[in-house]
Design a protein around this motif. Structure first.
Motif, PDB file in Angstrom:
ATOM      1  N   GLU A  34       0.819  -1.213   0.000  1.00  0.00           N
ATOM      2  CA  GLU A  34       0.000   0.000   0.000  1.00  0.00           C
ATOM      3  C   GLU A  34       0.858   1.271   0.000  1.00  0.00           C
ATOM      4  O   GLU A  34       1.858   1.359   0.724  1.00  0.00           O
ATOM      5  CB  GLU A  34      -0.923   0.008   1.223  1.00  0.00           C
ATOM      6  CG  GLU A  34      -2.023  -1.053   1.177  1.00  0.00           C
ATOM      7  CD  GLU A  34      -1.587  -2.427   1.653  1.00  0.00           C
ATOM      8  OE1 GLU A  34      -2.464  -3.270   1.896  1.00  0.00           O
ATOM      9  OE2 GLU A  34      -0.361  -2.677   1.780  1.00  0.00           O
ATOM     10  N   THR A  35       0.450   2.242  -0.809  1.00  0.00           N
ATOM     11  CA  THR A  35       1.166   3.516  -0.923  1.00  0.00           C
ATOM     12  C   THR A  35       0.245   4.672  -0.541  1.00  0.00           C
ATOM     13  O   THR A  35      -0.982   4.550  -0.618  1.00  0.00           O
ATOM     14  CB  THR A  35       1.677   3.730  -2.360  1.00  0.00           C
ATOM     15  OG1 THR A  35       0.566   3.661  -3.269  1.00  0.00           O
ATOM     16  CG2 THR A  35       2.695   2.669  -2.739  1.00  0.00           C
ATOM     17  N   PRO A  36       0.825   5.822  -0.154  1.00  0.00           N
ATOM     18  CA  PRO A  36      -0.004   6.974   0.214  1.00  0.00           C
ATOM     19  C   PRO A  36      -0.756   7.541  -0.990  1.00  0.00           C
ATOM     20  O   PRO A  36      -0.379   7.321  -2.141  1.00  0.00           O
ATOM     21  CB  PRO A  36       1.022   7.991   0.743  1.00  0.00           C
ATOM     22  CG  PRO A  36       2.241   7.198   1.060  1.00  0.00           C
ATOM     23  CD  PRO A  36       2.250   6.065   0.081  1.00  0.00           C
ATOM     24  N   GLY A  39       0.044  10.903  -4.671  1.00  0.00           N
ATOM     25  CA  GLY A  39       1.374  10.791  -5.248  1.00  0.00           C
ATOM     26  C   GLY A  39       2.517  10.907  -4.265  1.00  0.00           C
ATOM     27  O   GLY A  39       3.672  11.113  -4.664  1.00  0.00           O
ATOM     28  N   ILE A  40       2.239  10.779  -2.981  1.00  0.00           N
ATOM     29  CA  ILE A  40       3.291  10.868  -1.968  1.00  0.00           C
ATOM     30  C   ILE A  40       4.144   9.600  -2.029  1.00  0.00           C
ATOM     31  O   ILE A  40       3.638   8.493  -2.169  1.00  0.00           O
ATOM     32  CB  ILE A  40       2.676  11.038  -0.564  1.00  0.00           C
ATOM     33  CG1 ILE A  40       1.854  12.331  -0.511  1.00  0.00           C
ATOM     34  CG2 ILE A  40       3.754  11.047   0.513  1.00  0.00           C
ATOM     35  CD1 ILE A  40       1.057  12.493   0.763  1.00  0.00           C
ATOM     36  N   CYS A  79       8.258   2.405  -9.481  1.00  0.00           N
ATOM     37  CA  CYS A  79       9.015   1.235  -9.003  1.00  0.00           C
ATOM     38  C   CYS A  79       9.639   1.386  -7.618  1.00  0.00           C
ATOM     39  O   CYS A  79      10.102   0.389  -7.053  1.00  0.00           O
ATOM     40  CB  CYS A  79      10.096   0.818 -10.003  1.00  0.00           C
ATOM     41  SG  CYS A  79       9.440   0.434 -11.646  1.00  0.00           S
ATOM     42  N   PHE A  80       9.675   2.584  -7.056  1.00  0.00           N
ATOM     43  CA  PHE A  80      10.245   2.717  -5.713  1.00  0.00           C
ATOM     44  C   PHE A  80       9.445   1.907  -4.697  1.00  0.00           C
ATOM     45  O   PHE A  80      10.011   1.208  -3.850  1.00  0.00           O
ATOM     46  CB  PHE A  80      10.294   4.191  -5.297  1.00  0.00           C
ATOM     47  CG  PHE A  80      11.420   4.957  -5.927  1.00  0.00           C
ATOM     48  CD1 PHE A  80      12.703   4.888  -5.410  1.00  0.00           C
ATOM     49  CD2 PHE A  80      11.204   5.740  -7.049  1.00  0.00           C
ATOM     50  CE1 PHE A  80      13.753   5.594  -5.990  1.00  0.00           C
ATOM     51  CE2 PHE A  80      12.238   6.450  -7.641  1.00  0.00           C
ATOM     52  CZ  PHE A  80      13.518   6.378  -7.115  1.00  0.00           C
TER      53      PHE A  80
END
Length: 203
Positions: A34-36, A39-40, A79-80
């Motif tokens: 899961e990502t913020p 676009g954070i 990809c980060f």
């Protein structure tokens, strides 16, 4: 005069040369954690928990010898998160995440497939792959096109919803399996949500 029988070995050679390889090693395809929003960069607290605790626990005993992801792109941010998702697992297995394949307009379509095929020439170990969410469908399509006898579904469910816990198990000649990582405390249905048994959808 050239006989038909003399052409048969040549035809067989041509067919053999251009046949897609089989995928005899087991490949686990997971989604990035899961990502913020907005676009954070980075992973959310839930995503970090998945990467640091759940994924290593689920996959550490499955004989993985290669972990691949895509090349982090500082211009797009691609990809980060994918690499961060599997770095704790790689460290626990004393492996380095292979990030030699890029994404985007300049990506080599067959890079990941060639990387996997090369690894399988010398090893029977399992492979784990995670790709950037924005390019995951392309990655899956390329694997399906480049290996014989596999048809990999994407990581979305039938309603087109993306789930971070879903992973797919792939190998030529075996049934494609999709499972949940079933991470304690973050996967599955929360109590008090969803329909009761026998309850109609429109109530």
């Amino acid at each position: 005069m050239i006989s038909i029988s003399s052409l048969i070995p040549l035809a067989l050679l041509i067919c053999y040369t251009y046949a897609n390889p089989t995928l005899n090693n087991t490949v686990y395809i997971i989604s990035q954690a899961e990502t913020p929003s907005l676009g954070i960069d980075g992973l959310t607290p839930v995503g970090l928990r998945r990467a640091q605790h759940c994924i290593p626990n689920v996959f550490k005993g499955l004989g993985i010898g290669l972990i691949i992801s895509c090349t982090p792109d500082p211009d797009t941010g691609a990809c980060f998160a994918a690499v961060a998702t599997v770095t704790p697992l790689a460290q626990s297995l004393n492996l380095t995440v292979n990030t030699s394949c890029t994404t985007g307009d300049h990506a080599e379509d067959d890079c990941a497939s060639n990387l996997i095929a090369s690894f399988t020439q010398n090893s029977t170990a399992a492979i784990l792959a995670v790709w950037d969410a924005g390019d995951e469908d392309t990655f899956v399509d390329n694997l399906t096109s480049n290996f014989d006898g596999i048809d990999i579904p994407d990581q979305k469910d039938d309603d087109g919803v993306f789930h971070h816990d879903v992973f797919t198990i792939v190998r030529t000649g075996a049934s494609i399996r999709r499972l949940s990582q079933n991470c304690s405390g973050i996967d599955g249905k929360a109590l008090g949500t969803g329909r009761l048994p026998g309850e109609a959808c429109d109530t």
